[in-house]
Motif scaffolding. Structure first.
Motif, PDB file in Angstrom:
ATOM      1  N   HIS A   1     -27.958  43.370  38.768  1.00 56.96           N
ATOM      2  CA  HIS A   1     -27.351  44.130  38.655  1.00 56.96           C
ATOM      3  C   HIS A   1     -26.039  43.889  39.399  1.00 56.96           C
ATOM      4  O   HIS A   1     -26.182  43.541  40.990  1.00 56.96           O
ATOM      5  CB  HIS A   1     -27.555  46.538  38.850  1.00 56.96           C
ATOM      6  CG  HIS A   1     -28.009  45.980  37.547  1.00 56.96           C
ATOM      7  ND1 HIS A   1     -27.295  46.778  36.706  1.00 56.96           N
ATOM      8  CD2 HIS A   1     -29.177  47.423  37.475  1.00 56.96           C
ATOM      9  CE1 HIS A   1     -28.164  47.376  35.698  1.00 56.96           C
ATOM     10  NE2 HIS A   1     -29.461  47.400  36.359  1.00 56.96           N
ATOM     11  N   ASP A   2     -24.564  44.388  39.053  1.00 57.03           N
ATOM     12  CA  ASP A   2     -23.287  43.459  39.943  1.00 57.03           C
ATOM     13  C   ASP A   2     -23.343  44.465  40.605  1.00 57.03           C
ATOM     14  O   ASP A   2     -22.660  45.492  40.097  1.00 57.03           O
ATOM     15  CB  ASP A   2     -22.299  43.531  39.404  1.00 57.03           C
ATOM     16  CG  ASP A   2     -21.260  42.835  39.851  1.00 57.03           C
ATOM     17  OD1 ASP A   2     -21.247  43.133  40.589  1.00 57.03           O
ATOM     18  OD2 ASP A   2     -20.040  43.156  39.075  1.00 57.03           O
TER      19      ASP A   2
ATOM     20  N   VAL B   1     -30.200  45.917  33.605  1.00 54.72           N
ATOM     21  CA  VAL B   1     -29.239  44.912  32.335  1.00 54.72           C
ATOM     22  C   VAL B   1     -29.497  45.069  31.772  1.00 54.72           C
ATOM     23  O   VAL B   1     -28.207  44.965  30.811  1.00 54.72           O
ATOM     24  CB  VAL B   1     -29.128  43.456  33.447  1.00 54.72           C
ATOM     25  CG1 VAL B   1     -28.732  42.600  32.971  1.00 54.72           C
ATOM     26  CG2 VAL B   1     -29.013  43.976  34.819  1.00 54.72           C
TER      27      VAL B   1
ATOM     28  N   ASP C   1     -19.130  45.331  31.122  1.00 54.98           N
ATOM     29  CA  ASP C   1     -19.185  45.157  29.589  1.00 54.98           C
ATOM     30  C   ASP C   1     -18.262  46.788  29.490  1.00 54.98           C
ATOM     31  O   ASP C   1     -17.971  47.021  28.299  1.00 54.98           O
ATOM     32  CB  ASP C   1     -20.660  45.004  28.552  1.00 54.98           C
ATOM     33  CG  ASP C   1     -20.976  44.049  29.247  1.00 54.98           C
ATOM     34  OD1 ASP C   1     -19.797  42.572  29.272  1.00 54.98           O
ATOM     35  OD2 ASP C   1     -22.031  43.203  29.027  1.00 54.98           O
TER      36      ASP C   1
ATOM     37  N   LEU D   1     -28.244  48.276  29.921  1.00 57.16           N
ATOM     38  CA  LEU D   1     -26.750  48.417  29.758  1.00 57.16           C
ATOM     39  C   LEU D   1     -25.381  47.728  29.140  1.00 57.16           C
ATOM     40  O   LEU D   1     -24.489  48.134  28.306  1.00 57.16           O
ATOM     41  CB  LEU D   1     -26.607  48.179  31.666  1.00 57.16           C
ATOM     42  CG  LEU D   1     -25.755  49.536  32.306  1.00 57.16           C
ATOM     43  CD1 LEU D   1     -27.605  50.507  32.261  1.00 57.16           C
ATOM     44  CD2 LEU D   1     -25.130  49.264  33.403  1.00 57.16           C
ATOM     45  N   ALA D   2     -26.323  46.093  28.977  1.00 61.34           N
ATOM     46  CA  ALA D   2     -25.760  45.351  27.609  1.00 61.34           C
ATOM     47  C   ALA D   2     -25.733  45.879  26.756  1.00 61.34           C
ATOM     48  O   ALA D   2     -24.907  45.664  25.478  1.00 61.34           O
ATOM     49  CB  ALA D   2     -26.268  44.425  27.948  1.00 61.34           C
TER      50      ALA D   2
ATOM     51  N   TRP E   1     -23.346  50.308  36.528  1.00 62.25           N
ATOM     52  CA  TRP E   1     -22.835  50.425  35.535  1.00 62.25           C
ATOM     53  C   TRP E   1     -22.874  49.032  35.588  1.00 62.25           C
ATOM     54  O   TRP E   1     -23.419  47.848  36.048  1.00 62.25           O
ATOM     55  CB  TRP E   1     -21.297  50.987  36.662  1.00 62.25           C
ATOM     56  CG  TRP E   1     -19.674  50.840  35.237  1.00 62.25           C
ATOM     57  CD1 TRP E   1     -18.910  49.522  35.238  1.00 62.25           C
ATOM     58  CD2 TRP E   1     -19.987  51.853  34.518  1.00 62.25           C
ATOM     59  NE1 TRP E   1     -17.983  50.202  34.123  1.00 62.25           N
ATOM     60  CE2 TRP E   1     -18.345  51.878  33.942  1.00 62.25           C
ATOM     61  CE3 TRP E   1     -20.471  53.319  34.420  1.00 62.25           C
ATOM     62  CZ2 TRP E   1     -18.649  52.683  33.119  1.00 62.25           C
ATOM     63  CZ3 TRP E   1     -19.779  54.183  33.063  1.00 62.25           C
ATOM     64  CH2 TRP E   1     -18.363  53.492  32.641  1.00 62.25           C
ATOM     65  N   SER E   2     -21.680  48.620  34.605  1.00 59.58           N
ATOM     66  CA  SER E   2     -21.837  47.232  34.177  1.00 59.58           C
ATOM     67  C   SER E   2     -19.847  46.740  33.900  1.00 59.58           C
ATOM     68  O   SER E   2     -19.497  47.736  32.907  1.00 59.58           O
ATOM     69  CB  SER E   2     -22.251  46.583  33.322  1.00 59.58           C
ATOM     70  OG  SER E   2     -22.025  45.452  31.323  1.00 59.58           O
TER      71      SER E   2
END
Length: 258
Positions: free
Chosen positions: A111-112, A42, A77, A45-46, A74-75
């Motif tokens: 992660h989402d 996480v 953001d 990706l941020a 994926w994020s």
């Protein structure tokens, strides 16, 4: 994750600590960008999203080279943009989702999952990724996974190879395929036949030049030849841990022992 570094004009690469996983960003003159295989944690990706925003870059599209968990992340953001994959790879995502979720929750939790693995299939026999920036040609094969799609950027001379041509991982076959050795040879031949490559970006490992590309092709072909013999052998990239275990599984599969 390391900060983004330019490996060729308009092509940026960051490398995560986890398995030396690379994320590739292709930029367009207007600030749009194509994000290939963003990974892994996480925080990774941020940080990637923050670096892009800081550089005035905005994702216009994403691409996953293949349907394994560490390549379909994926994020929010990174924006609500289409994320593409080769048709066969996208088609099996529902089948492998449970296993992918299990892997991501174990190795990179948080992660989402609503965004995880949400890919759009390119047309059959895809030629290029649809976006407004430099041409990104897709080279599809089944060597490492069904519907594995490497990306060649002819303007920059960069080959984004996905989980192929690594200097830290031996060839990882799809051992569930009917002909894993044949599939891998065919995929390797497709990548080796690409002309105009000056920079190689593997999914895991170090970025290399044209000479390093040739060296890795030769090393992988040697590995496949030894594997086909069905006898124990050593490869420095399979020295220990899960890679050694997978090497042994591949030996068993090819020799008909598993």
């Amino acid at each position: 994750m390391q900060r983004l570094a330019e490996v060729a004009p308009g092509v940026l690469v960051a490398t995560a600590e986890f398995a030396m996983t690379t994320s590739t960003v292709v930029t367009a003159p207007d600030g749009a960008c194509l994000v290939i295989d963003p990974a892994v944690s996480v925080d990774d990706l941020a940080g990637l999203a923050a670096d892009l925003a800081g550089a005035g870059l905005r994702p216009q599209a994403g691409f996953a080279t293949h349907p394994h968990w560490d390549h379909v992340l994926w994020s929010a953001d990174l924006g609500d943009v289409p994320r593409y994959g080769a048709p066969k790879g996208v088609a099996i995502l529902p089948e492998v989702r449970a296993a992918n979720v299990e892997h991501v929750e174990a190795a990179a939790p948080g992660h989402d999952l609503a965004l995880f693995g949400q890919l759009v299939a390119l047309p059959a026999d895809p030629a290029v990724i649809p976006w407004d920036g430099p041409v990104a040609r897709v080279i599809v094969h089944d060597a490492h996974a069904p519907g594995h799609g490497a990306v060649f950027l002819p303007d920059a001379g960069v080959l984004v190879a996905g989980d192929m041509l690594s200097d830290i991982e031996m060839p990882l076959l799809d051992i569930d395929a009917a002909d894993p050795l044949g599939d891998y040879r065919a995929g390797l031949e497709r990548l080796a036949a690409v002309t105009g490559v000056g920079v190689l970006v593997p999914g895991h490992g170090h970025v290399g030049d044209a000479a390093e590309l040739r060296r890795r092709v030769e090393a992988d072909l040697r590995y496949l030849d030894l594997l086909a013999a069905g006898q124990p052998f050593d490869d420095p990239r399979a020295a220990g841990g899960w890679l050694r275990d997978w090497h042994e599984r591949q030996l068993d599969r090819v020799a008909g022992r598993g």
